[in-house]
Motif scaffolding. Structure first.
Motif, PDB file in Angstrom:
ATOM      1  N   LYS A  40      81.153   8.624  43.445  1.00  0.00           N
ATOM      2  CA  LYS A  40      81.123   7.680  42.339  1.00  0.00           C
ATOM      3  C   LYS A  40      82.222   8.034  41.340  1.00  0.00           C
ATOM      4  CE  LYS A  40      77.185   5.516  43.472  1.00  0.00           C
ATOM      5  NZ  LYS A  40      77.049   4.051  43.686  1.00  0.00           N
ATOM      6  N   VAL A  41      82.930   7.023  40.842  1.00  0.00           N
ATOM      7  CA  VAL A  41      84.035   7.274  39.918  1.00  0.00           C
ATOM      8  C   VAL A  41      84.015   6.235  38.797  1.00  0.00           C
ATOM      9  CG1 VAL A  41      85.511   8.273  41.716  1.00  0.00           C
ATOM     10  CG2 VAL A  41      85.664   5.821  41.206  1.00  0.00           C
ATOM     11  N   ALA A  42      84.783   6.556  37.753  1.00  0.00           N
ATOM     12  CA  ALA A  42      85.077   5.591  36.698  1.00  0.00           C
ATOM     13  C   ALA A  42      86.553   5.231  36.813  1.00  0.00           C
ATOM     14  CB  ALA A  42      84.779   6.184  35.326  1.00  0.00           C
ATOM     15  N   ILE A  43      86.856   3.952  36.751  1.00  0.00           N
ATOM     16  CA  ILE A  43      88.236   3.481  36.868  1.00  0.00           C
ATOM     17  C   ILE A  43      88.647   2.916  35.520  1.00  0.00           C
ATOM     18  CG2 ILE A  43      89.820   1.952  38.094  1.00  0.00           C
ATOM     19  CD1 ILE A  43      87.727   1.858  40.376  1.00  0.00           C
ATOM     20  N   LYS A  44      89.499   3.635  34.824  1.00  0.00           N
ATOM     21  CA  LYS A  44      89.982   3.202  33.512  1.00  0.00           C
ATOM     22  C   LYS A  44      91.226   2.348  33.723  1.00  0.00           C
ATOM     23  CE  LYS A  44      90.948   5.138  28.929  1.00  0.00           C
ATOM     24  NZ  LYS A  44      91.013   6.396  28.142  1.00  0.00           N
ATOM     25  N   ILE A  45      91.196   1.134  33.189  1.00  0.00           N
ATOM     26  CA  ILE A  45      92.247   0.162  33.489  1.00  0.00           C
ATOM     27  C   ILE A  45      92.964  -0.239  32.208  1.00  0.00           C
ATOM     28  CG2 ILE A  45      92.750  -2.107  34.462  1.00  0.00           C
ATOM     29  CD1 ILE A  45      90.071  -1.815  36.005  1.00  0.00           C
ATOM     30  N   LEU A  46      94.265  -0.100  32.221  1.00  0.00           N
ATOM     31  CA  LEU A  46      95.105  -0.588  31.141  1.00  0.00           C
ATOM     32  C   LEU A  46      95.790  -1.845  31.651  1.00  0.00           C
ATOM     33  CD1 LEU A  46      96.267  -0.024  28.297  1.00  0.00           C
ATOM     34  CD2 LEU A  46      98.122   1.198  29.414  1.00  0.00           C
ATOM     35  N   LEU A  47      95.477  -2.978  31.036  1.00  0.00           N
ATOM     36  CA  LEU A  47      96.003  -4.244  31.534  1.00  0.00           C
ATOM     37  C   LEU A  47      97.493  -4.363  31.264  1.00  0.00           C
ATOM     38  CD1 LEU A  47      93.016  -6.551  30.631  1.00  0.00           C
ATOM     39  CD2 LEU A  47      93.489  -5.357  32.754  1.00  0.00           C
ATOM     40  N   ASP A  48      98.060  -5.495  31.533  1.00  0.00           N
ATOM     41  CA  ASP A  48      99.507  -5.718  31.538  1.00  0.00           C
ATOM     42  C   ASP A  48     100.203  -5.011  30.375  1.00  0.00           C
ATOM     43  OD1 ASP A  48     102.059  -6.588  31.869  1.00  0.00           O
ATOM     44  OD2 ASP A  48     101.611  -8.725  31.692  1.00  0.00           O
ATOM     45  N   THR A  49     101.098  -4.087  30.691  1.00  0.00           N
ATOM     46  CA  THR A  49     101.798  -3.303  29.675  1.00  0.00           C
ATOM     47  C   THR A  49     103.262  -3.697  29.554  1.00  0.00           C
ATOM     48  OG1 THR A  49     102.348  -1.593  31.302  1.00  0.00           O
ATOM     49  CG2 THR A  49     100.295  -1.329  30.080  1.00  0.00           C
ATOM     50  N   SER A  50     103.643  -4.818  30.136  1.00  0.00           N
ATOM     51  CA  SER A  50     105.057  -5.190  30.143  1.00  0.00           C
ATOM     52  C   SER A  50     105.605  -5.399  28.740  1.00  0.00           C
ATOM     53  CB  SER A  50     105.255  -6.458  30.980  1.00  0.00           C
ATOM     54  OG  SER A  50     104.436  -7.518  30.484  1.00  0.00           O
ATOM     55  N   ASP A  51     104.739  -5.811  27.790  1.00  0.00           N
ATOM     56  CA  ASP A  51     105.199  -6.041  26.420  1.00  0.00           C
ATOM     57  C   ASP A  51     104.991  -4.835  25.522  1.00  0.00           C
ATOM     58  OD1 ASP A  51     105.942  -8.639  27.061  1.00  0.00           O
ATOM     59  OD2 ASP A  51     103.956  -9.455  26.564  1.00  0.00           O
ATOM     60  N   LEU A  88      96.022   2.246  36.306  1.00  0.00           N
ATOM     61  CA  LEU A  88      94.638   2.598  36.632  1.00  0.00           C
ATOM     62  C   LEU A  88      94.492   4.110  36.720  1.00  0.00           C
ATOM     63  CD1 LEU A  88      95.637   0.089  38.802  1.00  0.00           C
ATOM     64  CD2 LEU A  88      93.156  -0.175  38.772  1.00  0.00           C
ATOM     65  N   LEU A  89      93.484   4.614  36.038  1.00  0.00           N
ATOM     66  CA  LEU A  89      93.185   6.039  36.025  1.00  0.00           C
ATOM     67  C   LEU A  89      91.797   6.232  36.627  1.00  0.00           C
ATOM     68  CD1 LEU A  89      94.097   8.869  35.056  1.00  0.00           C
ATOM     69  CD2 LEU A  89      93.066   8.336  32.841  1.00  0.00           C
ATOM     70  N   VAL A  90      91.720   6.979  37.740  1.00  0.00           N
ATOM     71  CA  VAL A  90      90.442   7.210  38.423  1.00  0.00           C
ATOM     72  C   VAL A  90      89.910   8.571  37.991  1.00  0.00           C
ATOM     73  CG1 VAL A  90      89.264   7.351  40.647  1.00  0.00           C
ATOM     74  CG2 VAL A  90      91.251   5.836  40.375  1.00  0.00           C
ATOM     75  N   MET A  91      88.725   8.561  37.371  1.00  0.00           N
ATOM     76  CA  MET A  91      88.148   9.781  36.814  1.00  0.00           C
ATOM     77  C   MET A  91      86.725   9.969  37.331  1.00  0.00           C
ATOM     78  SD  MET A  91      89.350   9.341  32.833  1.00  0.00           S
ATOM     79  CE  MET A  91      88.376   7.838  32.664  1.00  0.00           C
ATOM     80  N   GLU A  92      86.194  11.170  37.054  1.00  0.00           N
ATOM     81  CA  GLU A  92      84.796  11.397  37.408  1.00  0.00           C
ATOM     82  C   GLU A  92      83.909  10.472  36.579  1.00  0.00           C
ATOM     83  OE1 GLU A  92      82.785  15.024  36.183  1.00  0.00           O
ATOM     84  OE2 GLU A  92      84.504  15.546  34.919  1.00  0.00           O
ATOM     85  N   LEU A  93      82.832  10.030  37.174  1.00  0.00           N
ATOM     86  CA  LEU A  93      81.893   9.137  36.511  1.00  0.00           C
ATOM     87  C   LEU A  93      80.965   9.949  35.615  1.00  0.00           C
ATOM     88  CD1 LEU A  93      80.694   6.256  36.249  1.00  0.00           C
ATOM     89  CD2 LEU A  93      79.165   6.863  38.144  1.00  0.00           C
ATOM     90  N   LEU A  94      80.901   9.573  34.346  1.00  0.00           N
ATOM     91  CA  LEU A  94      80.022  10.241  33.382  1.00  0.00           C
ATOM     92  C   LEU A  94      78.882   9.280  33.044  1.00  0.00           C
ATOM     93  CD1 LEU A  94      82.740  11.863  31.086  1.00  0.00           C
ATOM     94  CD2 LEU A  94      81.557  12.850  33.074  1.00  0.00           C
ATOM     95  N   SER A  95      77.798   9.438  33.755  1.00  0.00           N
ATOM     96  CA  SER A  95      76.689   8.482  33.650  1.00  0.00           C
ATOM     97  C   SER A  95      75.710   8.824  32.549  1.00  0.00           C
ATOM     98  CB  SER A  95      75.940   8.407  34.986  1.00  0.00           C
ATOM     99  OG  SER A  95      75.424   9.688  35.350  1.00  0.00           O
ATOM    100  N   GLY A  96      75.938   9.944  31.851  1.00  0.00           N
ATOM    101  CA  GLY A  96      74.994  10.361  30.807  1.00  0.00           C
ATOM    102  C   GLY A  96      75.269   9.768  29.446  1.00  0.00           C
TER     103      GLY A  96
END
Length: 401
Positions: A40-51, A88-96
């Motif tokens: 299980k992971v958390a996927i941190k997403i930074l949307l379009d950064t072109s600007d 996209l940054l894939v990190m450990e899932l922190l469910s607490g």
């Protein structure tokens, strides 16, 4: 904010996307799972950064920082990917959940608060040893894994420093927990992060904001610069003294080293609550042997006091107060004080500090289950017997009670 999950899965073909975990002003976090090994992971997403190339640079910086930091109390990174303008940054899932959520759910015991301080300080000690200042310690950035283990997260505005000092190129952070020197935009030290951490612990114990009430940015920053918080009377003096020292206006008067802060808080907690205090904490702590022994009452000889890098000693420097009287240069408030704010943020940069110089600070208008402690091997250490700070143990008055 909408996102096409097929885009995420195209960028991360080894993962399936399972749902939203949270969102902010610049992106969101999704739950995911590795298709083959089931992690299980958390996927941190930074949307379009072109600007906004600077935002992308900060996001990539966070990935690089986390990749270099290896500590049980720092969130772990598994992968970083850029795909069609999305990061996209894939990190450990922190469910607490977050510390903020736990605080909002009700008052936490003083033992739990001290455990939070020790664990977070141990994480910061590792980061500082790698030349990284966090610069945004707050309850939202302290989270918990499913087993209750505390994790410091969000190094997105971390500043790499040379081991002696750093000057913020931009004033970033959360005003509620910002140290005076961070507000002024001058030299930052490891003790800058400790000020923020102590502010979090103060609020947990007092059950109220650091200066007694919610404030707008300008009066809040004035208080950080000139007003000492009321003494903590809700916990025994040894614990209060450690936290209040870390809230000193002068960085040199604080603990220069996060490890020293953790050690002194562990010793103070043992004196206040007895050597078995960790068994009553709701936070699991994994630290090195020296801190673990101090928390269990096995360490009795404090290390020699150290001062912040570049400071001659523990005394105040020009431009900082010797006590709670304020944060002003000997010349009084001058034209170099807090400015009205620079573009991109509400906080201005202060002028230089020095005796009689123009760099004074402007006035008021300026600006889960019980967890044991375990060592590196992960073996829980038993809590010992023993009395508290006073005969029969210290009875903790609850905020508002």
């Amino acid at each position: 904010m909408l996102i096409d999950r097929s885009l995420v899965e195209a960028a991360l073909p080894g993962y399936s996307v399972e749902g939203d975990l949270g969102r902010g002003g610049y992106g969101l976090v999704l739950a995911g799972q590795h298709r083959l090994i089931g992690r299980k992971v958390a996927i941190k997403i930074l949307l379009d950064t072109s600007d906004d190339p600077d935002l992308r640079a900060r996001f990539l910086s966070e990935a690089r920082v986390l990749a270099e930091l290896d500590h049980p109390h720092i969130v772990r990174i598994h992968d970083y990917v850029e795909h069609e303008g999305t990061c996209l940054l894939v990190m450990e899932l922190l469910s607490g959940g977050t510390l903020k959520q736990r605080i909002s759910a009700g008052s936490l015991s003083p033992e739990t608060t001290c455990s939070v301080g020790i664990a977070a300080a141990a994480a910061l000690s590792t980061a500082h040893a790698q030349g990284v200042l966090h610069r945004d310690i707050k309850p939202d950035n302290i989270m918990f894994a499913g087993d209750g283990l505390l994790k410091v997260t969000d190094f997105g505005i971390a500043k790499i420093f040379d081991g002696a000092e750093t000057t913020a190129s931009a004033i970033l952070g959360t005003p509620r927990y910002m140290a005076p020197e961070q507000i002024m935009g001058v030299r930052l030290f490891p003790s800058t992060d400790l000020y923020a951490l102590a502010g979090v612990l103060y609020e947990m114990i007092a059950g109220r904001p650091l200066f007694g009430r919610q404030m707008a940015v300008q009066p809040l920053t004035h208080h950080h610069l000139t007003i000492m918080p009321e003494p903590l009377t809700m916990v025994p003096p040894p614990v209060s003294m450690v936290i209040m020292r870390a809230l000193a206006k002068d960085p040199a008067a604080r603990f220069a080293d996060a490890n020293d802060f953790a050690l002194e808080l562990a010793r103070a907690s043992t004196r206040a609550f007895g050597p078995n205090w960790l068994s009553r904490s709701e936070v699991k702590v994994r630290v090195d042997d020296e801190i673990r022994e101090a928390a269990l009452g096995a360490s009795t000889t404090p290390r020699p006091a150290t001062s912040a890098p570049g400071y001659p000693g523990p005394g105040p420097r020009p431009g900082y107060p010797a006590g709670p009287g304020g944060f002003s240069a000997p010349g009084g408030a001058g034209p170099g004080g807090m400015g009205p704010g620079r573009p991109g943020g509400p906080l201005g940069r202060g002028g230089p500090l020095g005796p009689g110089g123009p760099g004074g600070v402007s006035g008021p208008g300026g600006i889960s289950g019980p967890g044991g402690i375990s060592g590196p091997g992960g073996v829980n250490a038993p809590g010992g017997p023993g009395g508290g700070y006073q005969p029969g143990g210290y009875q903790q008055p609850r905020p508002g009670g």
